[in-house]
Scaffold this motif. Structure first.
Motif, PDB file in Angstrom:
ATOM      1  N   THR A  12       0.423  -1.386  -0.144  1.00  0.00           N
ATOM      2  CA  THR A  12      -0.155   0.195   0.365  1.00  0.00           C
ATOM      3  C   THR A  12       0.893   1.363  -0.064  1.00  0.00           C
ATOM      4  OG1 THR A  12       0.189  -0.140   2.453  1.00  0.00           O
ATOM      5  CG2 THR A  12      -1.913  -1.181   0.764  1.00  0.00           C
ATOM      6  N   THR A  13       2.326   1.420  -0.018  1.00  0.00           N
ATOM      7  CA  THR A  13       2.777   2.258   0.289  1.00  0.00           C
ATOM      8  C   THR A  13       2.965   3.057  -1.356  1.00  0.00           C
ATOM      9  OG1 THR A  13       4.943   1.109  -0.673  1.00  0.00           O
ATOM     10  CG2 THR A  13       4.096   1.284   1.826  1.00  0.00           C
ATOM     11  N   THR A  14       2.742   2.342  -2.289  1.00  0.00           N
ATOM     12  CA  THR A  14       2.656   3.093  -3.313  1.00  0.00           C
ATOM     13  C   THR A  14       0.998   3.851  -3.804  1.00  0.00           C
ATOM     14  OG1 THR A  14       1.693   0.540  -4.595  1.00  0.00           O
ATOM     15  CG2 THR A  14       4.297   1.355  -4.878  1.00  0.00           C
ATOM     16  N   MET A  15       0.165   3.653  -3.199  1.00  0.00           N
ATOM     17  CA  MET A  15      -1.421   3.631  -3.049  1.00  0.00           C
ATOM     18  C   MET A  15      -1.065   5.210  -2.630  1.00  0.00           C
ATOM     19  SD  MET A  15      -3.168   1.382  -2.652  1.00  0.00           S
ATOM     20  CE  MET A  15      -2.548  -0.623  -2.878  1.00  0.00           C
ATOM     21  N   SER A  16      -1.698   6.093  -3.817  1.00  0.00           N
ATOM     22  CA  SER A  16      -1.173   7.795  -4.137  1.00  0.00           C
ATOM     23  C   SER A  16      -2.757   8.105  -4.492  1.00  0.00           C
ATOM     24  CB  SER A  16       0.117   8.313  -4.040  1.00  0.00           C
ATOM     25  OG  SER A  16      -0.475   9.846  -4.008  1.00  0.00           O
ATOM     26  N   GLU A  17      -3.580   9.166  -3.384  1.00  0.00           N
ATOM     27  CA  GLU A  17      -4.791   9.768  -3.921  1.00  0.00           C
ATOM     28  C   GLU A  17      -3.940  11.561  -5.445  1.00  0.00           C
ATOM     29  OE1 GLU A  17      -8.309  10.670  -3.488  1.00  0.00           O
ATOM     30  OE2 GLU A  17      -8.498   8.859  -1.321  1.00  0.00           O
ATOM     31  N   ASN A  18      -2.762  11.284  -4.683  1.00  0.00           N
ATOM     32  CA  ASN A  18      -1.533  12.533  -5.860  1.00  0.00           C
ATOM     33  C   ASN A  18      -2.503  12.603  -7.036  1.00  0.00           C
ATOM     34  OD1 ASN A  18      -1.695  13.539  -3.163  1.00  0.00           O
ATOM     35  ND2 ASN A  18       0.647  12.403  -3.178  1.00  0.00           N
ATOM     36  N   CYS A  19      -3.038  12.931  -7.715  1.00  0.00           N
ATOM     37  CA  CYS A  19      -3.214  12.927  -8.999  1.00  0.00           C
ATOM     38  C   CYS A  19      -3.133  13.851  -9.292  1.00  0.00           C
ATOM     39  CB  CYS A  19      -4.273  11.965  -9.922  1.00  0.00           C
ATOM     40  SG  CYS A  19      -4.147  10.165  -9.325  1.00  0.00           S
ATOM     41  N   ASP A  20      -2.899  14.823  -9.704  1.00  0.00           N
ATOM     42  CA  ASP A  20      -2.772  16.038  -9.814  1.00  0.00           C
ATOM     43  C   ASP A  20      -3.599  16.938 -11.499  1.00  0.00           C
ATOM     44  OD1 ASP A  20      -1.803  16.634  -7.284  1.00  0.00           O
ATOM     45  OD2 ASP A  20       0.929  17.210  -8.619  1.00  0.00           O
ATOM     46  N   LEU A  22      -5.999  15.233 -12.410  1.00  0.00           N
ATOM     47  CA  LEU A  22      -7.215  14.786 -13.010  1.00  0.00           C
ATOM     48  C   LEU A  22      -8.316  15.182 -11.234  1.00  0.00           C
ATOM     49  CD1 LEU A  22      -6.311  10.824 -13.484  1.00  0.00           C
ATOM     50  CD2 LEU A  22      -7.657  12.712 -15.083  1.00  0.00           C
ATOM     51  N   PRO A  23      -9.277  15.904 -11.507  1.00  0.00           N
ATOM     52  CA  PRO A  23     -10.112  15.801 -10.537  1.00  0.00           C
ATOM     53  C   PRO A  23     -10.592  14.728  -9.267  1.00  0.00           C
ATOM     54  CG  PRO A  23     -12.028  15.705 -12.065  1.00  0.00           C
ATOM     55  CD  PRO A  23     -10.239  15.069 -12.425  1.00  0.00           C
ATOM     56  N   VAL A  24     -10.391  14.629  -7.788  1.00  0.00           N
ATOM     57  CA  VAL A  24     -10.504  13.511  -7.507  1.00  0.00           C
ATOM     58  C   VAL A  24     -12.597  13.059  -7.623  1.00  0.00           C
ATOM     59  CG1 VAL A  24     -11.330  12.925  -4.707  1.00  0.00           C
ATOM     60  CG2 VAL A  24      -9.092  14.047  -5.587  1.00  0.00           C
ATOM     61  N   VAL A  25     -12.301  12.178  -7.348  1.00  0.00           N
ATOM     62  CA  VAL A  25     -14.022  11.503  -7.820  1.00  0.00           C
ATOM     63  C   VAL A  25     -14.326  10.652  -6.621  1.00  0.00           C
ATOM     64  CG1 VAL A  25     -15.578  10.232  -9.378  1.00  0.00           C
ATOM     65  CG2 VAL A  25     -13.542  11.630  -9.850  1.00  0.00           C
ATOM     66  N   PRO A  26     -15.395  11.030  -5.522  1.00  0.00           N
ATOM     67  CA  PRO A  26     -15.847   9.997  -5.035  1.00  0.00           C
ATOM     68  C   PRO A  26     -16.623   9.382  -5.504  1.00  0.00           C
ATOM     69  CG  PRO A  26     -16.861  12.508  -5.001  1.00  0.00           C
ATOM     70  CD  PRO A  26     -15.447  12.086  -5.686  1.00  0.00           C
ATOM     71  N   LEU A  27     -17.006   7.802  -4.481  1.00  0.00           N
ATOM     72  CA  LEU A  27     -18.164   7.091  -4.546  1.00  0.00           C
ATOM     73  C   LEU A  27     -18.900   6.862  -3.723  1.00  0.00           C
ATOM     74  CD1 LEU A  27     -15.410   3.660  -4.563  1.00  0.00           C
ATOM     75  CD2 LEU A  27     -16.083   4.973  -6.605  1.00  0.00           C
ATOM     76  N   THR A  56      -9.352   0.098   2.343  1.00  0.00           N
ATOM     77  CA  THR A  56     -10.499   0.372   2.143  1.00  0.00           C
ATOM     78  C   THR A  56     -10.528   2.120   1.277  1.00  0.00           C
ATOM     79  OG1 THR A  56     -11.489   0.169   3.942  1.00  0.00           O
ATOM     80  CG2 THR A  56     -12.617   1.524   3.498  1.00  0.00           C
ATOM     81  N   VAL A  57     -11.298   2.120   0.574  1.00  0.00           N
ATOM     82  CA  VAL A  57     -11.309   3.969  -0.769  1.00  0.00           C
ATOM     83  C   VAL A  57     -12.328   3.589  -0.457  1.00  0.00           C
ATOM     84  CG1 VAL A  57      -9.920   1.635  -2.056  1.00  0.00           C
ATOM     85  CG2 VAL A  57     -12.276   1.356  -2.583  1.00  0.00           C
ATOM     86  N   GLN A  58     -12.085   5.473  -0.605  1.00  0.00           N
ATOM     87  CA  GLN A  58     -13.882   6.640  -0.519  1.00  0.00           C
ATOM     88  C   GLN A  58     -13.769   7.225  -2.421  1.00  0.00           C
ATOM     89  OE1 GLN A  58     -12.679   8.558   2.531  1.00  0.00           O
ATOM     90  NE2 GLN A  58     -13.567   6.890   4.432  1.00  0.00           N
ATOM     91  N   THR A  59     -12.763   6.819  -3.565  1.00  0.00           N
ATOM     92  CA  THR A  59     -12.972   7.787  -4.441  1.00  0.00           C
ATOM     93  C   THR A  59     -12.926   6.732  -5.646  1.00  0.00           C
ATOM     94  OG1 THR A  59     -10.179   8.033  -4.730  1.00  0.00           O
ATOM     95  CG2 THR A  59     -12.176   9.490  -3.697  1.00  0.00           C
ATOM     96  N   VAL A  60     -13.108   7.064  -6.351  1.00  0.00           N
ATOM     97  CA  VAL A  60     -12.355   6.105  -7.442  1.00  0.00           C
ATOM     98  C   VAL A  60     -10.858   6.162  -8.010  1.00  0.00           C
ATOM     99  CG1 VAL A  60     -12.554   6.398 -10.296  1.00  0.00           C
ATOM    100  CG2 VAL A  60     -14.727   6.543  -8.791  1.00  0.00           C
ATOM    101  N   GLN A  61     -10.554   6.902  -8.302  1.00  0.00           N
ATOM    102  CA  GLN A  61      -8.863   6.951  -7.383  1.00  0.00           C
ATOM    103  C   GLN A  61      -8.438   6.000  -6.861  1.00  0.00           C
ATOM    104  OE1 GLN A  61     -10.466   9.949  -8.099  1.00  0.00           O
ATOM    105  NE2 GLN A  61      -9.890  10.974  -9.285  1.00  0.00           N
ATOM    106  N   MET A  62      -9.018   6.299  -5.973  1.00  0.00           N
ATOM    107  CA  MET A  62      -8.662   4.309  -4.791  1.00  0.00           C
ATOM    108  C   MET A  62      -8.396   3.459  -4.781  1.00  0.00           C
ATOM    109  SD  MET A  62      -6.273   6.424  -2.624  1.00  0.00           S
ATOM    110  CE  MET A  62      -5.738   4.652  -2.003  1.00  0.00           C
TER     111      MET A  62
END
Length: 151
Positions: A12-20, A22-27, A56-62
């Motif tokens: 999980t260390t490679t998982m990040s929401e930093n997609c500058d 792309l807009p964050v898209v919540p589930l 646990t994921v809360q966004t499409v990106q995650m």
């Protein structure tokens, strides 16, 4: 019988929401990935103890970050299962949110399992089953179990 409780397959260390770019898209709701290994002759308590929460994921990106960083189901050994459950529900009937539920089962040829699993994941998190279940009912999760001939 001793069960392995740390599957140590997800980095999980490679998982990040930093997609500058792309807009964050919540589930619509958060979802939790789980993994387990089925063993014969274990009690319900031993099985529950073997469950490992992946993320646990809360966004499409995650969602995609987790999906793209866990081993493909074709890489899992026999008797392992992935689960994607709504919220923090555990993939056990004893979980209060699941105790009045039911299940659908289907088999897929090994070569089709990754595609079927991905389609089920996307349909569940995208609420594609909403008009196919009764009023007041909900899809609590989807699972894939790696078995000998078919999954």
């Amino acid at each position: 019988m001793e069960m392995q409780t740390n599957f140590d397959i997800v980095d999980t260390t490679t998982m990040s929401e930093n997609c500058d770019d792309l807009p964050v898209v919540p589930l619509q709701t958060c979802w939790t990935f789980w993994i387990d290994k089925a063993e014969k002759g274990v009690s319900a308590a031993e099985y529950e103890a073997s469950l490992q929460k992946v993320y646990t994921v809360q966004t499409v990106q995650m969602f995609w970050s987790v999906y793209n960083n866990i081993p493909d189901i074709q890489e899992l050994k026999k008797k392992y299962s992935y689960h994607l459950m709504r919220g923090e529900r555990r993939p056990v009937w004893e979980d209060e949110a699941n105790c009045k539920g039911g299940s659908w089962h289907l088999k897929a040829y090994k070569q089709d399992s990754p595609c079927v699993w991905k389609d089920l994941l996307l349909a569940a998190r995208g609420a594609q089953f909403a008009d196919r279940v009764g009023e007041g009912d909900d899809v609590c999760g989807v699972s894939v179990s790696v078995r000998g001939v078919d999954d």
